[in-house]
Design a protein around this motif. Structure first.
Motif, PDB file in Angstrom:
ATOM      1  N   LYS A  24       3.403 -15.233 -23.505  1.00 30.23           N
ATOM      2  CA  LYS A  24       2.070 -14.755 -23.878  1.00 30.23           C
ATOM      3  C   LYS A  24       1.811 -15.010 -25.354  1.00 30.23           C
ATOM      4  O   LYS A  24       0.708 -15.427 -25.743  1.00 30.23           O
ATOM      5  CB  LYS A  24       1.949 -13.268 -23.562  1.00 30.23           C
ATOM      6  CG  LYS A  24       0.593 -12.671 -23.929  1.00 30.23           C
ATOM      7  CD  LYS A  24       0.506 -11.205 -23.536  1.00 30.23           C
ATOM      8  CE  LYS A  24      -0.844 -10.620 -23.929  1.00 30.23           C
ATOM      9  NZ  LYS A  24      -0.959  -9.187 -23.519  1.00 30.23           N
ATOM     10  N   ALA A  29      -9.155 -15.398 -22.700  1.00 28.41           N
ATOM     11  CA  ALA A  29     -10.478 -15.986 -22.495  1.00 28.41           C
ATOM     12  C   ALA A  29     -11.551 -15.236 -23.279  1.00 28.41           C
ATOM     13  O   ALA A  29     -12.537 -15.831 -23.730  1.00 28.41           O
ATOM     14  CB  ALA A  29     -10.819 -15.988 -21.009  1.00 28.41           C
ATOM     15  N   ASP A  82      -7.827 -26.437 -24.227  1.00 26.83           N
ATOM     16  CA  ASP A  82      -7.477 -25.786 -22.970  1.00 26.83           C
ATOM     17  C   ASP A  82      -6.096 -25.165 -23.099  1.00 26.83           C
ATOM     18  O   ASP A  82      -5.174 -25.792 -23.640  1.00 26.83           O
ATOM     19  CB  ASP A  82      -7.462 -26.796 -21.812  1.00 26.83           C
ATOM     20  CG  ASP A  82      -8.836 -27.364 -21.512  1.00 26.83           C
ATOM     21  OD1 ASP A  82      -9.537 -26.790 -20.674  1.00 26.83           O
ATOM     22  OD2 ASP A  82      -9.199 -28.384 -22.141  1.00 26.83           O
ATOM     23  N   VAL A 125      -9.377 -21.136 -20.790  1.00 25.84           N
ATOM     24  CA  VAL A 125      -8.108 -20.595 -20.316  1.00 25.84           C
ATOM     25  C   VAL A 125      -8.033 -20.740 -18.803  1.00 25.84           C
ATOM     26  O   VAL A 125      -8.947 -20.340 -18.076  1.00 25.84           O
ATOM     27  CB  VAL A 125      -7.942 -19.117 -20.719  1.00 25.84           C
ATOM     28  CG1 VAL A 125      -6.611 -18.565 -20.188  1.00 25.84           C
ATOM     29  CG2 VAL A 125      -8.008 -18.969 -22.242  1.00 25.84           C
ATOM     30  N   HIS A 126      -6.944 -21.320 -18.327  1.00 25.05           N
ATOM     31  CA  HIS A 126      -6.722 -21.541 -16.896  1.00 25.05           C
ATOM     32  C   HIS A 126      -5.413 -20.861 -16.516  1.00 25.05           C
ATOM     33  O   HIS A 126      -4.431 -20.918 -17.272  1.00 25.05           O
ATOM     34  CB  HIS A 126      -6.613 -23.037 -16.585  1.00 25.05           C
ATOM     35  CG  HIS A 126      -7.624 -23.885 -17.299  1.00 25.05           C
ATOM     36  ND1 HIS A 126      -8.804 -24.310 -16.725  1.00 25.05           N
ATOM     37  CD2 HIS A 126      -7.635 -24.389 -18.571  1.00 25.05           C
ATOM     38  CE1 HIS A 126      -9.486 -25.041 -17.585  1.00 25.05           C
ATOM     39  NE2 HIS A 126      -8.793 -25.105 -18.718  1.00 25.05           N
ATOM     40  N   HIS A 127      -5.369 -20.233 -15.361  1.00 26.07           N
ATOM     41  CA  HIS A 127      -4.124 -19.587 -14.953  1.00 26.07           C
ATOM     42  C   HIS A 127      -3.780 -19.937 -13.512  1.00 26.07           C
ATOM     43  O   HIS A 127      -4.650 -20.039 -12.657  1.00 26.07           O
ATOM     44  CB  HIS A 127      -4.189 -18.068 -15.144  1.00 26.07           C
ATOM     45  CG  HIS A 127      -5.189 -17.363 -14.281  1.00 26.07           C
ATOM     46  ND1 HIS A 127      -6.538 -17.336 -14.561  1.00 26.07           N
ATOM     47  CD2 HIS A 127      -5.021 -16.657 -13.136  1.00 26.07           C
ATOM     48  CE1 HIS A 127      -7.164 -16.640 -13.640  1.00 26.07           C
ATOM     49  NE2 HIS A 127      -6.281 -16.219 -12.759  1.00 26.07           N
ATOM     50  N   LEU A 156      -1.904 -21.311 -18.259  1.00 30.50           N
ATOM     51  CA  LEU A 156      -0.877 -20.287 -18.114  1.00 30.50           C
ATOM     52  C   LEU A 156      -0.262 -20.356 -16.726  1.00 30.50           C
ATOM     53  O   LEU A 156      -0.978 -20.322 -15.723  1.00 30.50           O
ATOM     54  CB  LEU A 156      -1.485 -18.888 -18.314  1.00 30.50           C
ATOM     55  CG  LEU A 156      -2.443 -18.697 -19.497  1.00 30.50           C
ATOM     56  CD1 LEU A 156      -2.996 -17.279 -19.489  1.00 30.50           C
ATOM     57  CD2 LEU A 156      -1.754 -18.999 -20.811  1.00 30.50           C
ATOM     58  N   THR A 187      -3.531 -11.278 -18.813  1.00 33.43           N
ATOM     59  CA  THR A 187      -3.345 -12.108 -20.006  1.00 33.43           C
ATOM     60  C   THR A 187      -4.428 -13.176 -20.100  1.00 33.43           C
ATOM     61  O   THR A 187      -4.979 -13.427 -21.184  1.00 33.43           O
ATOM     62  CB  THR A 187      -1.954 -12.765 -19.979  1.00 33.43           C
ATOM     63  OG1 THR A 187      -0.951 -11.747 -20.054  1.00 33.43           O
ATOM     64  CG2 THR A 187      -1.779 -13.729 -21.142  1.00 33.43           C
ATOM     65  N   ALA A 188      -4.753 -13.800 -18.980  1.00 29.36           N
ATOM     66  CA  ALA A 188      -5.792 -14.835 -18.972  1.00 29.36           C
ATOM     67  C   ALA A 188      -7.140 -14.258 -19.411  1.00 29.36           C
ATOM     68  O   ALA A 188      -7.863 -14.877 -20.203  1.00 29.36           O
ATOM     69  CB  ALA A 188      -5.905 -15.445 -17.573  1.00 29.36           C
ATOM     70  N   LEU A 203      -0.530 -11.948 -15.116  1.00 30.19           N
ATOM     71  CA  LEU A 203      -1.107 -13.246 -15.457  1.00 30.19           C
ATOM     72  C   LEU A 203      -2.627 -13.151 -15.589  1.00 30.19           C
ATOM     73  O   LEU A 203      -3.218 -13.673 -16.536  1.00 30.19           O
ATOM     74  CB  LEU A 203      -0.728 -14.278 -14.394  1.00 30.19           C
ATOM     75  CG  LEU A 203      -1.227 -15.706 -14.592  1.00 30.19           C
ATOM     76  CD1 LEU A 203      -0.660 -16.313 -15.859  1.00 30.19           C
ATOM     77  CD2 LEU A 203      -0.864 -16.567 -13.375  1.00 30.19           C
ATOM     78  N   LYS A 204      -3.266 -12.468 -14.633  1.00 28.63           N
ATOM     79  CA  LYS A 204      -4.725 -12.302 -14.686  1.00 28.63           C
ATOM     80  C   LYS A 204      -5.144 -11.523 -15.918  1.00 28.63           C
ATOM     81  O   LYS A 204      -6.143 -11.846 -16.568  1.00 28.63           O
ATOM     82  CB  LYS A 204      -5.212 -11.604 -13.419  1.00 28.63           C
ATOM     83  CG  LYS A 204      -5.176 -12.465 -12.164  1.00 28.63           C
ATOM     84  CD  LYS A 204      -5.691 -11.704 -10.967  1.00 28.63           C
ATOM     85  CE  LYS A 204      -5.701 -12.568  -9.718  1.00 28.63           C
ATOM     86  NZ  LYS A 204      -6.183 -11.804  -8.526  1.00 28.63           N
ATOM     87  N   ALA A 264       0.973 -18.605 -25.957  1.00 29.91           N
ATOM     88  CA  ALA A 264      -0.401 -18.860 -25.525  1.00 29.91           C
ATOM     89  C   ALA A 264      -1.400 -18.322 -26.548  1.00 29.91           C
ATOM     90  O   ALA A 264      -2.429 -18.954 -26.830  1.00 29.91           O
ATOM     91  CB  ALA A 264      -0.640 -18.233 -24.156  1.00 29.91           C
TER      92      ALA A 264
END
Length: 274
Positions: free
Chosen positions: A20, A52, A33, A59-61, A36, A47-48, A44-45, A23
């Motif tokens: 994290k 974002a 871009d 940001v893509h996870h 993650l 952190t994304a 994960l969601k 990132a």
């Protein structure tokens, strides 16, 4: 590479801890871009969404089990289709299991998982993106988080040490391949820290002149050295000393020294993250 601005960065094990933080560094430097990967969907969601909200990067996870080579291949294809080629890859995902002697191992799955995540995953993940880095001729970086356990043998962590020795040997060998083949625009960095205060090594003890490292220090140092294209980052200085001693001293003298300063007893009370 003075900055990650405008690049495409992928971090494995990105939901928490060092991943994290890496990132966050990419977003702070305005990477175009930031991708993650993690197996923990809920974290994960979160952190994304947090990254974002800063608005400086797309940001893509992806929920990815990096112990599964098919899952890596599927996620790699998705990233190439949806995001494009990656410029900076951070192989951060890792696990540590068990705290006993090797012959006390009862769950052999722990051996497979440790080797799959710590040793094989960096290879398979990198293979998804390295060919395009080589052919693209853009300044690119691959950083793999290994461990000082990959430099010096240590009781009660034999499988973990084996996995990190493998990661170090692979990463540094590819670095040489890139130099030998004239592809100097791609730099490989291997990071070998001692125990880090992330919860992963709860119960492990620091030893002479070697406290448990703070995550921010590890991330800042690793990130900056990666951008410079440094080959090997060993921290703290005592790990560099122990590495030199391992190569110079007779084995029995080396063992006496490392046992005396506490290295060989640093895992005696290891508990790990629950």
């Amino acid at each position: 590479m003075k900055t990650a601005a405008g690049t495409k960065v992928l971090v494995t094990g990105a939901a928490m801890g060092l991943g994290k933080s890496f990132a966050q560094r990419a977003v702070a430097e305005r990477a175009a871009d930031v991708v993650l990967w993690d197996i923990n969907e809920e974290a994960l969601k979160e952190t994304a969404a947090e990254l974002a909200a800063q608005g400086s990067s797309r940001v893509h996870h992806y929920v990815v089990d990096v112990s599964d080579r098919d899952a890596i291949a599927e996620a790699g294809a998705a990233v190439r289709a949806e995001v494009g080629d990656i410029d900076v890859l951070i192989n951060n995902a890792g696990i540590v299991r068990g705290n006993g002697y090797f012959w006390e191992t009862t769950n052999k799955v722990d051996i497979d998982k440790t080797m799959a995540i710590n040793s094989l995953a960096p290879m398979y993940v990198t293979l998804e993106f390295l060919p395009a880095m080589v052919s693209g001729k853009r300044e690119s970086r691959v950083m793999t988080i290994a461990s000082s356990a990959g430099l010096v043998s240590n009781p009660r962590m034999s499988v973990y040490a084996a996995s990190k020795w493998a990661a170090l040997g692979w990463s540094d060998s590819v670095r040489l391949e890139l130099e030998q083949s004239g592809n100097d625009h791609v730099k490989f960095t291997t990071v070998c820290p001692t125990y880090i205060n992330t919860g992963m090594f709860d119960g492990a003890k620091g030893f002479l002149f070697t406290p448990i490292l703070e995550p921010d220090h590890v991330v800042d140092t690793s990130w900056n050295e990666m951008k410079k294209g440094a080959a090997l980052v060993v921290m703290p200085w005592t790990s560099r000393l122990n590495r030199a001693i391992t190569g110079l001293l007779p084995l029995k003298v080396r063992d006496f020294y490392l046992n005396s300063v506490g290295v060989y007893h640093s895992m005696d009370e290891f508990k790990g993250r629950k």
